[in-house]
Design a protein around this motif. Structure first.
Motif, PDB file in Angstrom:
ATOM      1  N   THR A   9       0.812  -1.348   0.091  1.00 12.30           N
ATOM      2  CA  THR A   9      -0.050  -0.147  -0.133  1.00 12.30           C
ATOM      3  C   THR A   9       0.901   1.146  -0.012  1.00 12.30           C
ATOM      4  O   THR A   9       1.816   1.337   0.812  1.00 12.30           O
ATOM      5  N   THR A  10       0.648   2.042  -0.870  1.00 14.57           N
ATOM      6  CA  THR A  10       1.244   3.330  -1.220  1.00 14.57           C
ATOM      7  C   THR A  10       0.653   4.505  -0.659  1.00 14.57           C
ATOM      8  O   THR A  10      -0.609   4.603  -0.913  1.00 14.57           O
ATOM      9  N   SER A  11       1.191   5.315   0.305  1.00 13.61           N
ATOM     10  CA  SER A  11       0.552   6.510   0.580  1.00 13.61           C
ATOM     11  C   SER A  11       0.665   7.510  -0.186  1.00 13.61           C
ATOM     12  O   SER A  11       1.718   7.838  -0.652  1.00 13.61           O
ATOM     13  N   LEU A  12      -0.633   8.407  -0.462  1.00 15.66           N
ATOM     14  CA  LEU A  12      -0.410   9.369  -1.572  1.00 15.66           C
ATOM     15  C   LEU A  12      -0.128  10.831  -0.959  1.00 15.66           C
ATOM     16  O   LEU A  12      -0.198  11.740  -1.634  1.00 15.66           O
ATOM     17  N   SER A  13       0.340  10.853   0.370  1.00 15.75           N
ATOM     18  CA  SER A  13       0.851  12.080   0.988  1.00 15.75           C
ATOM     19  C   SER A  13       2.263  12.162   0.733  1.00 15.75           C
ATOM     20  O   SER A  13       3.039  11.236   1.073  1.00 15.75           O
ATOM     21  N   PRO A  14       2.884  13.373   0.186  1.00 15.16           N
ATOM     22  CA  PRO A  14       4.264  13.270  -0.676  1.00 15.16           C
ATOM     23  C   PRO A  14       5.091  13.424   0.714  1.00 15.16           C
ATOM     24  O   PRO A  14       4.860  13.815   1.634  1.00 15.16           O
ATOM     25  N   LEU A  15       6.383  12.911   0.565  1.00 15.23           N
ATOM     26  CA  LEU A  15       7.234  13.006   1.483  1.00 15.23           C
ATOM     27  C   LEU A  15       8.724  13.827   0.969  1.00 15.23           C
ATOM     28  O   LEU A  15       9.364  13.364   0.066  1.00 15.23           O
ATOM     29  N   ARG A  16       8.862  15.008   1.335  1.00 19.66           N
ATOM     30  CA  ARG A  16      10.188  15.695   0.968  1.00 19.66           C
ATOM     31  C   ARG A  16      10.995  15.958   2.071  1.00 19.66           C
ATOM     32  O   ARG A  16      10.652  16.340   3.162  1.00 19.66           O
ATOM     33  N   THR A  17      12.289  15.567   1.761  1.00 23.96           N
ATOM     34  CA  THR A  17      13.232  15.653   2.851  1.00 23.96           C
ATOM     35  C   THR A  17      13.727  17.111   3.107  1.00 23.96           C
ATOM     36  O   THR A  17      14.751  17.658   2.506  1.00 23.96           O
ATOM     37  N   LEU A  18      13.205  17.987   3.840  1.00 21.28           N
ATOM     38  CA  LEU A  18      13.387  19.309   4.002  1.00 21.28           C
ATOM     39  C   LEU A  18      14.185  19.372   5.263  1.00 21.28           C
ATOM     40  O   LEU A  18      14.808  20.566   5.229  1.00 21.28           O
ATOM     41  N   ASN A  19      14.735  18.658   5.905  1.00 11.79           N
ATOM     42  CA  ASN A  19      15.523  18.789   6.921  1.00 11.79           C
ATOM     43  C   ASN A  19      16.127  17.379   7.390  1.00 11.79           C
ATOM     44  O   ASN A  19      15.902  16.471   6.642  1.00 11.79           O
ATOM     45  N   THR A  20      16.925  17.578   8.475  1.00 10.53           N
ATOM     46  CA  THR A  20      17.814  16.256   8.881  1.00 10.53           C
ATOM     47  C   THR A  20      16.666  15.116   9.276  1.00 10.53           C
ATOM     48  O   THR A  20      17.468  14.042   9.418  1.00 10.53           O
ATOM     49  N   SER A  21      15.708  15.276   9.576  1.00 11.74           N
ATOM     50  CA  SER A  21      14.961  14.182  10.314  1.00 11.74           C
ATOM     51  C   SER A  21      13.439  14.521   9.905  1.00 11.74           C
ATOM     52  O   SER A  21      12.646  15.660  10.080  1.00 11.74           O
ATOM     53  N   CYS A  22      12.998  13.231   9.362  1.00 13.36           N
ATOM     54  CA  CYS A  22      11.130  13.429   9.092  1.00 13.36           C
ATOM     55  C   CYS A  22      10.704  12.331  10.285  1.00 13.36           C
ATOM     56  O   CYS A  22      10.799  11.154   9.756  1.00 13.36           O
ATOM     57  N   VAL A  23      10.010  12.735  11.040  1.00 14.94           N
ATOM     58  CA  VAL A  23       9.340  12.219  12.316  1.00 14.94           C
ATOM     59  C   VAL A  23       7.969  12.124  12.162  1.00 14.94           C
ATOM     60  O   VAL A  23       7.392  12.896  11.310  1.00 14.94           O
ATOM     61  N   SER A  24       7.372  11.098  12.713  1.00 13.36           N
ATOM     62  CA  SER A  24       5.987  11.016  12.855  1.00 13.36           C
ATOM     63  C   SER A  24       5.427  10.824  11.218  1.00 13.36           C
ATOM     64  O   SER A  24       4.355  11.361  11.177  1.00 13.36           O
ATOM     65  N   GLN A  25       5.864  10.121  10.649  1.00  9.39           N
ATOM     66  CA  GLN A  25       5.207  10.001   9.159  1.00  9.39           C
ATOM     67  C   GLN A  25       4.539   8.891   9.469  1.00  9.39           C
ATOM     68  O   GLN A  25       4.703   7.998  10.147  1.00  9.39           O
ATOM     69  N   ILE A  26       3.295   8.777   8.544  1.00  5.60           N
ATOM     70  CA  ILE A  26       2.235   8.045   8.635  1.00  5.60           C
ATOM     71  C   ILE A  26       2.190   7.075   7.436  1.00  5.60           C
ATOM     72  O   ILE A  26       2.001   7.524   6.400  1.00  5.60           O
ATOM     73  N   ALA A  27       2.400   5.511   7.649  1.00  2.00           N
ATOM     74  CA  ALA A  27       2.314   4.806   6.706  1.00  2.00           C
ATOM     75  C   ALA A  27       1.017   4.048   7.047  1.00  2.00           C
ATOM     76  O   ALA A  27       0.289   4.082   7.995  1.00  2.00           O
ATOM     77  N   MET A  28       0.287   3.582   5.738  1.00  2.00           N
ATOM     78  CA  MET A  28      -0.987   2.978   5.800  1.00  2.00           C
ATOM     79  C   MET A  28      -0.594   1.412   5.284  1.00  2.00           C
ATOM     80  O   MET A  28      -0.054   1.652   4.049  1.00  2.00           O
ATOM     81  N   VAL A  29      -1.655   0.482   5.505  1.00  2.00           N
ATOM     82  CA  VAL A  29      -1.633  -0.591   4.593  1.00  2.00           C
ATOM     83  C   VAL A  29      -3.116  -1.214   4.951  1.00  2.00           C
ATOM     84  O   VAL A  29      -3.882  -1.044   5.815  1.00  2.00           O
ATOM     85  N   VAL A  30      -3.707  -1.845   3.528  1.00  2.00           N
ATOM     86  CA  VAL A  30      -4.912  -2.001   3.408  1.00  2.00           C
ATOM     87  C   VAL A  30      -5.115  -3.676   3.112  1.00  2.00           C
ATOM     88  O   VAL A  30      -4.001  -4.006   2.367  1.00  2.00           O
ATOM     89  N   GLY A  31      -6.107  -4.202   3.439  1.00  2.00           N
ATOM     90  CA  GLY A  31      -5.982  -5.681   3.199  1.00  2.00           C
ATOM     91  C   GLY A  31      -7.455  -5.921   2.645  1.00  2.00           C
ATOM     92  O   GLY A  31      -8.124  -4.984   1.910  1.00  2.00           O
ATOM     93  N   GLU A  32      -7.852  -7.277   2.214  1.00  3.81           N
ATOM     94  CA  GLU A  32      -8.949  -7.576   1.331  1.00  3.81           C
ATOM     95  C   GLU A  32     -10.297  -7.650   2.091  1.00  3.81           C
ATOM     96  O   GLU A  32     -11.131  -8.007   1.539  1.00  3.81           O
TER      97      GLU A  32
END
Length: 359
Positions: free
Chosen positions: A166-189
């Motif tokens: 499952t791909t998250s459609l929220s873009p991730l851009r490395t704007l600083n040294t640490s990207c914390v609290s990023q939300i990953a999602m996964v869905v099933g059948e």
């Protein structure tokens, strides 16, 4: 003139002319310097199944209405310790950060009941790259529902199912040294995918050949991505691009025809009561899909509005790239409140630094 003065003068002149400033080169090299390793950004966050989260909240045992001391139900927040989050944690999943079709770093360790993940090495820091977060099952699969902590019959058993990358459609851009609290999602059948297959007459694999994007519309919140309150009554329309939009709804499993094991089904109405939609794209489609959102609910005149102002809430349009497989997007409405401008003599206060969100 003293001998020491003469020696000092000679050494100073040699230094100024560069005669004595050369460093010996390393054997086998033409320069004593080496290139620094590329700058990287550490990436970490939490992971959950948004459909399991809704199932856990919708089936949470109600309190005794006759008991005024009974505690209220837990808030719908993506916080460790909240029962909905604990039941929606996909134990055994792994998370990667993708640069197009390439994994930008090795995958995370398998997810534990703590719901957190972190990449071991970090990803190259480059503000021109838009990364995407992808979650999938490890070799041992995914177990969800925390059955040992929330056993039946007090809690509705969480349907187990096969999970898809499952791909998250929220873009991730490395704007600083640490990207914390990023939300990953996964869905099933067990959720919308099964309901869409039943409604369209196609298998889940056929649907995923072109691509399925699942979109949650959320209420405004003070805690950014960590609030997870679905906003019903918002119409989502496809403004341009390929695919078909389906409105999704939920009811207790076994009560509506065409339901999935988790209780989701394709609604006959164009507006989802959950603010939950699916975009199903045919195979071979490459153009982005432009989506529009409109809040169809109006706060009655004279009724006290909520903490975020009266409805309708404003919502921003979105453009998403739907590829083969399944992807998920969460979009939040904005408050409808209007704030007066600050007095001209008020001291300037800079805005909150939101670079940790890495948007």
């Amino acid at each position: 003139m003293r001998a020491s003065s003469i020696i000092s003068s000679v050494m100073l002149a040699a230094a100024l002319t560069g005669c004595s400033g050369e460093l010996p080169t390393q054997p086998g090299t033409s320069t004593p310097y080496t290139d620094l390793p590329p700058v990287k950004t550490t990436v970490s966050g939490i992971i959950f199944d948004p459909e399991a989260f809704h199932f856990a909240a919708a089936t949470f045992p109600p309190g005794d209405p006759s008991d005024p001391t009974a505690p209220p139900p837990p808030p719908r927040m993506l916080v460790l310790g909240i029962p909905y989050m604990m039941r929606a944690t996909p134990v055994g999943a792994q998370v990667s950060v993708m640069n197009g079709g390439t994994v930008a770093d090795s995958s995370s360790d398998t997810v534990t009941p703590g719901a957190t993940w972190q990449l071991a090495q970090g990803v190259p820091r480059d503000e021109s790259i838009t990364y995407a977060i992808r979650a999938e099952a490890s070799q041992n699969g995914i177990v969800i529902g925390a059955a040992e902590a929330f056993p039946a019959p007090d809690f509705e058993p969480m349907p187990q199912a096969r999970y898809h990358p499952t791909t998250s459609l929220s873009p991730l851009r490395t704007l600083n040294t640490s990207c914390v609290s990023q939300i990953a999602m996964v869905v099933g059948e067990a959720g919308a995918l099964s309901a869409l297959a039943t409604h369209t007459g196609n298998s889940i694999n056929q649907l995923l050949t072109g691509g399925v994007a699942l979109v949650w519309v959320l209420s405004p919140g003070f805690f950014f991505d960590f609030e997870n309150n679905p906003l019903g009554g918002v119409e989502m329309t496809k403004e341009a691009g390929p695919g078909t939009v389906y409105a999704l709804d939920w009811a207790k499993p076994g009560t509506v025809a065409g339901q999935s094991p988790m209780g989701f089904y394709v609604s006959s109405e164009p507006v989802s009561p959950l603010g939950y939609y699916a975009v199903v794209v045919p195979p071979g489609a490459t153009d982005p899909v432009a989506l529009g959102f409109k809040d169809t609910v109006n706060t009655p005149e004279g009724e006290q509005p909520g903490e975020f102002g009266p409805r309708p809430f404003p919502l921003a349009p979105a453009s998403i790239q739907v590829g083969p497989g399944v992807s998920v997007m969460r979009t939040s409405a904005f408050p409808s409140l209007s704030f007066p401008p600050p007095p001209p003599d008020e001291e300037y206060v800079p805005g909150t630094d939101m670079s940790f969100l890495c948007r």
